[in-house]
Design a protein around this motif. Sequence first.
Motif, PDB file in Angstrom:
ATOM      1  N   ARG A 138      69.477 -74.691  34.493  1.00 51.90           N
ATOM      2  CA  ARG A 138      69.286 -74.494  36.689  1.00 51.90           C
ATOM      3  C   ARG A 138      69.815 -76.307  37.345  1.00 51.90           C
ATOM      4  O   ARG A 138      69.776 -75.537  37.954  1.00 51.90           O
TER       5      ARG A 138
ATOM      6  N   ASP B  43      71.694 -67.162  34.633  1.00 53.85           N
ATOM      7  CA  ASP B  43      70.938 -68.105  33.634  1.00 53.85           C
ATOM      8  C   ASP B  43      71.972 -67.678  32.502  1.00 53.85           C
ATOM      9  O   ASP B  43      72.193 -68.940  31.817  1.00 53.85           O
TER      10      ASP B  43
ATOM     11  N   SER C 249      62.224 -75.061  24.385  1.00 51.85           N
ATOM     12  CA  SER C 249      63.181 -73.719  25.960  1.00 51.85           C
ATOM     13  C   SER C 249      62.763 -74.741  27.810  1.00 51.85           C
ATOM     14  O   SER C 249      63.424 -74.459  28.193  1.00 51.85           O
ATOM     15  N   LYS C 250      61.723 -74.989  27.836  1.00 52.02           N
ATOM     16  CA  LYS C 250      60.998 -75.490  29.111  1.00 52.02           C
ATOM     17  C   LYS C 250      62.394 -76.585  29.736  1.00 52.02           C
ATOM     18  O   LYS C 250      63.076 -76.501  30.282  1.00 52.02           O
TER      19      LYS C 250
ATOM     20  N   PRO D 280      61.360 -72.121  34.768  1.00 57.01           N
ATOM     21  CA  PRO D 280      61.129 -73.233  33.233  1.00 57.01           C
ATOM     22  C   PRO D 280      60.000 -73.592  33.171  1.00 57.01           C
ATOM     23  O   PRO D 280      59.017 -74.184  32.414  1.00 57.01           O
TER      24      PRO D 280
ATOM     25  N   ALA E  15      65.536 -74.457  30.442  1.00 53.14           N
ATOM     26  CA  ALA E  15      65.613 -74.212  30.997  1.00 53.14           C
ATOM     27  C   ALA E  15      66.467 -75.240  32.046  1.00 53.14           C
ATOM     28  O   ALA E  15      67.320 -74.420  33.406  1.00 53.14           O
TER      29      ALA E  15
ATOM     30  N   LEU F 186      63.366 -68.108  30.136  1.00 53.95           N
ATOM     31  CA  LEU F 186      64.056 -67.989  31.206  1.00 53.95           C
ATOM     32  C   LEU F 186      64.178 -66.664  31.638  1.00 53.95           C
ATOM     33  O   LEU F 186      63.471 -66.372  33.029  1.00 53.95           O
TER      34      LEU F 186
ATOM     35  N   ALA G 267      66.417 -70.463  24.820  1.00 49.96           N
ATOM     36  CA  ALA G 267      65.905 -71.014  26.464  1.00 49.96           C
ATOM     37  C   ALA G 267      66.389 -69.877  27.405  1.00 49.96           C
ATOM     38  O   ALA G 267      66.104 -69.509  28.422  1.00 49.96           O
TER      39      ALA G 267
END
Length: 605
Positions: A65, A79, A57-58, A49, A61, A43, A39
């Motif tokens: 955040r 990040d 991963s989305k 994201p 991410a 990112l 991730a």
Amino acid sequence: MNKKVGDIYRKHFVALTIGPLLKLIEVVFDLLIPLFMKAIIDLNQYGNPDTIPNAFSKNLAKFIRLFGTWIPNNASLNDAIIGGVIILVMGAIGFAFTMLTQYIAARTAMAVGTEVRECLYAKVLALSKKDREQFGNGRIMTSLNSDSYQIQQAILFFIRLVLRSPAIILGSLVFSFILDWKIGLAFIALVPTLLLVIFLVLGQSSKKYVSIQESLDDISTKSNDDISGARVIRAFNRQNEEKESFGKVTENYQNKSINVHKINSLINPFVFAMTALITILIVFLVRGTLLDGTDSEKVVISSTIIAEMAYLAQIFFAVTQLPPVLLDIIKGGVSRKRINQILTLTPSIVSGSQTNDSFNEGELISFKDVYFSYKDNSERYALSGISFSLKKNETLGVIGGTGSGKSTIINLIERFYDASKGEVIYKGINVKDYDLSSLRREIGLINQKSRLFKGTIRSNFLMVNKDLIDKEIENALKNAEAYEFVNKYDDYLDHEVNEGGSNFSGGQRQRLCIARSLVKSPELLILDDSTSALDLLTDKKIRTHLSEMKDVTKIIISQRVATISDANQIIVLDKGHIVGKGTHEELLKTCDVYKEIYESQIKKG
């Protein structure tokens, strides 16, 4: 009911359940770390994201955040730092659960091992001599030491790793398949192959561990024989022969162990080779995207490869951890069966419930047509048709040649063995129905082989009665003609006793053992050739002291006519039969065997 090892396991059911489950929390964090790494990389490439194609991963991410901005004007560094902190926190939490699990595993393993040894020790003490002979001292010692330790190790690894390795393997397979189904298929093909080989190898090994433990039994038996018989070995100059014999026993154990380890050593090279092949296959599967894809696709596939390689590494370590865990559990299973064979054995000597505290006069002990064989259902008797009686406060002398059955009579009275036929009566009650603790509490036995226990003179006497005072011990020492030499020690009753009483002479040990039985104030005192190491004068002094004791019935077994000549009744044994019974004067007239012994010792001695 006979207690089994499984009963001890059930006692620790909570720890055996919670421990492995806590380990699963660590596994969850271990499996999430590669996804957070992916991730962070994705990112950095996509910035937003929502534009990351992989769903895992989305979401991760977006989670990164949520912690806001720590480094202004540098989103990638921000990040990376936040993601790194999250990974560190997960590692710390996983470590905390790991340490908690290790603590539970160590405490539970030690508790189970201790309880197994205590149960086994208590069982061995409850078994009769005949029961113990079914296993032998070597087997019992191996079970007390090696087998109980193997069970302890099995519990330790069970709690720590029995769920961790399978969970890591399964979780890595699932996540690798989600990240890239082609690589996931390669992993799915790898793992069953590895596990199949491991279980085939372990299947062969497990069959050999019973034989290995039996070889340990042989080593224990041989060691015990050689150590206890060291003087005999040196006296006959057998050192080299015994070294060679012991070498053969240990070499047999060595060869069996090496053969098992040779089989087990095949696992790691095979795992290494298969892992290397899968690594090459992963590179082959993604080579097209790495060479011809767009920059975004190259970053995504690179982050996927990093995560997949992390999962491959986890699978590798989990698979390499699995064989030792399973081996220890297999060893524990073998040892559990061996220990259960002892724990579940029903003692042949079972305590009755009757006592007779009101007994004042009459026949204290009597044998009624008693037969005894050391082997069940055997017609070869060590004692045959033994009948006699002994009234309270009388003295019975027993004499006979070696192997005539003198000590066997004592074993039947104390219920170290039970009669094959006939009855042994104590205070009007069959000894089989008499409460065993009461019976042995009322009888004082001094064996021919004097045995003192490591500690002090005082501690050996306190074994009989923890509330003894020094005056009682002194009186017993004086009656046993032991006070004179004990009084010369600077530390007196606190004088050290080495293992087996090896720092005392044979005569000193016998006198201390006689004194130890006298402080018991027994109703029946049995001396089983217990003055054999004493000179005739000391022997006579002790017999004089014993004759002055009131309310004590005595059975004196001896090879010396002089030791038993004053007894109210003497029985003469020959090959398990009573061949003479009466007083000293009567036997000289009626029993040729007794007369022969008398003439060889008195007239010619």
